[in-house]
Design an enzyme around this catalytic site. Sequence first.
Site, PDB file in Angstrom:
ATOM      1  N   ASP A   3     -36.601  64.319   3.381  1.00 31.78           N
ATOM      2  CA  ASP A   3     -37.109  63.546   4.264  1.00 31.78           C
ATOM      3  C   ASP A   3     -37.793  62.292   4.214  1.00 31.78           C
ATOM      4  O   ASP A   3     -38.644  62.160   3.322  1.00 31.78           O
ATOM      5  CB  ASP A   3     -38.415  64.528   4.793  1.00 31.78           C
ATOM      6  CG  ASP A   3     -38.922  64.225   6.339  1.00 31.78           C
ATOM      7  OD1 ASP A   3     -38.083  63.985   7.236  1.00 31.78           O
ATOM      8  OD2 ASP A   3     -40.067  64.084   6.504  1.00 31.78           O
ATOM      9  N   GLU A  41     -32.782  60.918   3.894  1.00 31.00           N
ATOM     10  CA  GLU A  41     -32.964  60.369   5.202  1.00 31.00           C
ATOM     11  C   GLU A  41     -33.403  58.992   5.124  1.00 31.00           C
ATOM     12  O   GLU A  41     -34.505  58.510   4.663  1.00 31.00           O
ATOM     13  CB  GLU A  41     -34.004  61.069   6.008  1.00 31.00           C
ATOM     14  CG  GLU A  41     -34.172  60.781   7.684  1.00 31.00           C
ATOM     15  CD  GLU A  41     -35.542  60.799   8.188  1.00 31.00           C
ATOM     16  OE1 GLU A  41     -35.424  61.077   9.251  1.00 31.00           O
ATOM     17  OE2 GLU A  41     -36.428  61.113   7.536  1.00 31.00           O
ATOM     18  N   ASN A  43     -37.148  88.789  16.813  1.00 31.08           N
ATOM     19  CA  ASN A  43     -38.059  89.721  16.864  1.00 31.08           C
ATOM     20  C   ASN A  43     -39.065  89.528  18.408  1.00 31.08           C
ATOM     21  O   ASN A  43     -39.986  89.859  18.425  1.00 31.08           O
ATOM     22  CB  ASN A  43     -39.280  89.505  15.819  1.00 31.08           C
ATOM     23  CG  ASN A  43     -39.977  88.402  15.493  1.00 31.08           C
ATOM     24  OD1 ASN A  43     -39.391  87.349  16.099  1.00 31.08           O
ATOM     25  ND2 ASN A  43     -40.789  88.380  14.782  1.00 31.08           N
ATOM     26  N   HIS A  83     -32.079  66.511  14.821  1.00 31.69           N
ATOM     27  CA  HIS A  83     -33.190  67.128  15.524  1.00 31.69           C
ATOM     28  C   HIS A  83     -34.183  66.076  15.738  1.00 31.69           C
ATOM     29  O   HIS A  83     -35.210  66.154  16.399  1.00 31.69           O
ATOM     30  CB  HIS A  83     -33.864  67.904  14.471  1.00 31.69           C
ATOM     31  CG  HIS A  83     -34.461  67.367  13.239  1.00 31.69           C
ATOM     32  ND1 HIS A  83     -33.714  66.827  12.186  1.00 31.69           N
ATOM     33  CD2 HIS A  83     -35.693  66.894  12.958  1.00 31.69           C
ATOM     34  CE1 HIS A  83     -34.423  66.114  11.263  1.00 31.69           C
ATOM     35  NE2 HIS A  83     -35.768  66.325  11.643  1.00 31.69           N
ATOM     36  N   ASP A  84     -33.996  64.787  15.243  1.00 38.93           N
ATOM     37  CA  ASP A  84     -34.750  63.736  15.700  1.00 38.93           C
ATOM     38  C   ASP A  84     -34.111  62.723  16.863  1.00 38.93           C
ATOM     39  O   ASP A  84     -34.847  61.781  17.379  1.00 38.93           O
ATOM     40  CB  ASP A  84     -34.922  62.779  14.328  1.00 38.93           C
ATOM     41  CG  ASP A  84     -35.845  63.262  13.518  1.00 38.93           C
ATOM     42  OD1 ASP A  84     -36.632  64.187  13.887  1.00 38.93           O
ATOM     43  OD2 ASP A  84     -35.721  62.721  12.361  1.00 38.93           O
ATOM     44  N   ASP A  91     -40.447  87.078  19.464  1.00 42.54           N
ATOM     45  CA  ASP A  91     -41.784  86.122  19.728  1.00 42.54           C
ATOM     46  C   ASP A  91     -41.338  84.791  20.180  1.00 42.54           C
ATOM     47  O   ASP A  91     -42.273  83.729  20.430  1.00 42.54           O
ATOM     48  CB  ASP A  91     -42.488  85.921  18.387  1.00 42.54           C
ATOM     49  CG  ASP A  91     -41.672  85.247  17.301  1.00 42.54           C
ATOM     50  OD1 ASP A  91     -40.527  84.979  17.553  1.00 42.54           O
ATOM     51  OD2 ASP A  91     -42.371  85.135  16.338  1.00 42.54           O
ATOM     52  N   ASP A 105     -34.747  71.336   3.040  1.00 46.32           N
ATOM     53  CA  ASP A 105     -35.267  69.970   3.580  1.00 46.32           C
ATOM     54  C   ASP A 105     -36.427  69.665   2.597  1.00 46.32           C
ATOM     55  O   ASP A 105     -37.382  70.542   2.492  1.00 46.32           O
ATOM     56  CB  ASP A 105     -35.843  70.062   5.004  1.00 46.32           C
ATOM     57  CG  ASP A 105     -35.705  68.762   5.599  1.00 46.32           C
ATOM     58  OD1 ASP A 105     -36.295  67.769   5.251  1.00 46.32           O
ATOM     59  OD2 ASP A 105     -35.252  68.854   6.772  1.00 46.32           O
ATOM     60  N   ASP A 136     -35.782  82.330  13.558  1.00 54.67           N
ATOM     61  CA  ASP A 136     -36.368  82.742  12.247  1.00 54.67           C
ATOM     62  C   ASP A 136     -35.117  83.253  11.496  1.00 54.67           C
ATOM     63  O   ASP A 136     -33.849  83.054  11.952  1.00 54.67           O
ATOM     64  CB  ASP A 136     -37.286  84.024  12.515  1.00 54.67           C
ATOM     65  CG  ASP A 136     -36.450  85.176  13.586  1.00 54.67           C
ATOM     66  OD1 ASP A 136     -35.373  85.276  13.320  1.00 54.67           O
ATOM     67  OD2 ASP A 136     -37.441  85.501  14.425  1.00 54.67           O
ATOM     68  N   ASP A 155     -33.661  83.809  17.601  1.00 54.46           N
ATOM     69  CA  ASP A 155     -34.851  84.647  17.397  1.00 54.46           C
ATOM     70  C   ASP A 155     -34.572  86.160  17.494  1.00 54.46           C
ATOM     71  O   ASP A 155     -34.123  86.554  18.103  1.00 54.46           O
ATOM     72  CB  ASP A 155     -35.997  84.450  18.626  1.00 54.46           C
ATOM     73  CG  ASP A 155     -37.097  85.370  18.637  1.00 54.46           C
ATOM     74  OD1 ASP A 155     -37.489  85.678  17.572  1.00 54.46           O
ATOM     75  OD2 ASP A 155     -37.622  85.680  19.460  1.00 54.46           O
TER      76      ASP A 155
HETATM   77  O1  TEU Z   1     -38.210  61.412  10.192  1.00 57.03           O
HETATM   78  C1  TEU Z   1     -38.600  60.210   9.973  1.00 57.03           C
HETATM   79  C2  TEU Z   1     -38.496  59.317  11.112  1.00 57.03           C
HETATM   80  O2  TEU Z   1     -38.441  58.088  10.665  1.00 57.03           O
HETATM   81  C3  TEU Z   1     -38.542  59.798  12.380  1.00 57.03           C
HETATM   82  O3  TEU Z   1     -39.813  60.357  12.494  1.00 57.03           O
HETATM   83  C4  TEU Z   1     -38.597  58.768  13.400  1.00 57.03           C
HETATM   84  O4  TEU Z   1     -39.447  57.757  13.229  1.00 57.03           O
HETATM   85  C5  TEU Z   1     -38.980  59.561  14.706  1.00 57.03           C
HETATM   86  O5  TEU Z   1     -37.821  60.622  14.759  1.00 57.03           O
HETATM   87  C6  TEU Z   1     -38.527  58.586  15.905  1.00 57.03           C
HETATM   88  O6  TEU Z   1     -38.712  59.266  16.971  1.00 57.03           O
HETATM   89  C7  TEU Z   1     -38.502  62.638   9.497  1.00 57.03           C
HETATM   90  C8  TEU Z   1     -38.087  63.975  10.194  1.00 57.03           C
HETATM   91  O7  TEU Z   1     -36.444  63.921  10.429  1.00 57.03           O
HETATM   92  C9  TEU Z   1     -38.911  64.037  11.439  1.00 57.03           C
HETATM   93  O8  TEU Z   1     -38.476  65.166  12.214  1.00 57.03           O
HETATM   94  C10 TEU Z   1     -40.297  64.146  10.900  1.00 57.03           C
HETATM   95  O9  TEU Z   1     -41.103  64.130  12.189  1.00 57.03           O
HETATM   96  C11 TEU Z   1     -40.789  62.932  10.324  1.00 57.03           C
HETATM   97  O10 TEU Z   1     -39.695  62.657   9.039  1.00 57.03           O
HETATM   98  C12 TEU Z   1     -41.993  63.110   9.530  1.00 57.03           C
HETATM   99  O11 TEU Z   1     -41.933  64.199   8.548  1.00 57.03           O
HETATM  100 CA    CA Z   2     -38.994  85.016  15.961  1.00 55.30          CA
END
Ligand code: TEU
Ligand code: CA
Length: 562
Positions: A202, A256, A25, A330-331, A27, A100, A31, A23
């Site tokens: 995605d 993905e 700034n 991140h998922d 908040d 993305d 960013d 971050d």
């Molecule tokens: O993820 C697709 C997806 O299949 C996931 O949402 C998965 O089902 C979930 O993470 C299980 O907990 C993509 C992105 O990577 C995700 O961050 C998004 O939330 C999703 O699409 C919707 O855009």
């Molecule tokens: Ca920020």
Amino acid sequence: MEQQEPWWKGAVIYQIYPRSFKDSNGDGVGDLPGILSKLDYVSSLGVDAIWLNPIFASPNDDNGYDISDYRKIMDEFGTMADFERLLDEVHRRGMKLVLDLVVNHTSDEHRWFREARRSRYNPYYNYYHWWPAEKGEPPMRKSYFDEEGSAWRYNEATDSYYLHYFSRKQPDLNWENPDVRGEVYNMMSFWFDKGIDGFRMDSIPLIAKDPAFPEIDLERYPDVFSYYAHGPRLHEYLHEMNSEVLAPYGAMSVGEGSEIKPEEAALFVEPERKELNMLYGFGPSAVRNETEPDDGDSGIGYSLIALKEMFTAWDEGVGDGWPAVYLGNHDQARMLSRFCIDDGVYRDVSAKMLATFLLTMRGTVYWFAGDETGMRNIRFETIGEYKDVDTLNNYKRIENEGGDAQAYLEGQKLIARDNARTPFQWDASPNAGFTDGTPWIEVNPDYKTVNVAAEEKQPGSVLNYFRRAVRLRKECPAICYGSYTLIEKENPRIYAYLREGEGERYLIALNFSPHDAVMQAVLGAEKGETVLHNYDDEAGAERFREGCLQLRPFEAVVRKLS
Ligand code: TEU
Ligand code: CA
């Protein structure tokens, strides 16, 4: 060999979740200027490219995966000028930038949907999928995120239901409509003209739908969701996208592969099909969450044999294409917490073992920021600490259905997405040096010891080991481009394989368990040379002489064979 290969084949791609990286700034939200200020760090890792999770205008129902304007930068992340500066500086350091692409759905606040939902005669109505109420209840479609479970949501002004595979604020785009496809390709060109190097796509297998919305064959698709990835015109769309934009710009693409099985991967990535360069599946989380330990004493919380089979199946499944390798993003919660033991004496060797694994596999490596310092799951105790629409809404859904919400919450400690989204840990100052304000999500309390500044100072840290492993991959074409052969298939504790090419052979032996483990000796190992090893002592010839190789807890050895 290296010379003729496209850049992305030999690449380590560093994934940054912009909200949580740095971050600038105060908040509390990461960013673009924050990322810019840390580019020297990223570059010091030796990685080749950066993939940014969505940075576009968004009401943030799903942290940017709900886009309200594809050609604007999210207010919280900065301006277009910030973006252009960032892109220049990434390129100036010899790295690439991948964005993305979220085109299975938009935000319900996107102009297209605000128009579409006004009337059936609005020109944007057909940008989305609708089920007219006069046809009765829509056929069953489940939502990943909806608190009531259905992927259909009634809209009064049009007296019809719109489709949303994800949250109700993420209506699905209608790819049957050529205008939608045209808009997507124009938007992609807009970013390629700015100079970006590629897209991560995605949920891309979900874009094609049968507009008749037939009943789902539950024998073939018992979970419903796997049906979504088998829409009729999917490969036609991907081929069209390739010829319209990807090929003309020479852009890199990685899909993905939601709901795609390894046997289906070649359809997406074989070069002669001209669709995508790479595709990654959900194999790691499936193995972690859905398999039982191979043997009760291995100390491994899932089936290592299944993990090996899965990676091997993807390696084969891509055919003439190229694999994409990862364990976390991140998922999915932090890889260290899911695949190893993340505390005490094991944290350090475990994190190094996983780095050894990913960086010696065949395929492009997708590395999630923070894993190089050994970041771990935060394991929230209460639902109030979570921010993710996935956890929050599924918790509500389970409560609504009278299910065991407490058990769900307990399970989320291991797998919730927010575990991977806590702020990046830069140093031991308040909030781990991520922000001067209040972070949007809690910082993992382990930041006092797990952070970049501390690890920079220790030559033997996880961070410095990661750098060595990246360097090794760059220096050894066989590790980058050579063949992959699984050995010790049935070994319940050790994952071992050979990488061969250009007249070189490497043995990689990884103990995934917190106990000692043994494997058969490999010909040539005795006279070979250890080129990477996650324990401080030597892994010299004597270790390989006995007819078998013994590995200590989470020990990882890369041995060049003679
Ligand atoms: O993820 C697709 C997806 O299949 C996931 O949402 C998965 O089902 C979930 O993470 C299980 O907990 C993509 C992105 O990577 C995700 O961050 C998004 O939330 C999703 O699409 C919707 O855009
Ligand atoms: Ca920020």
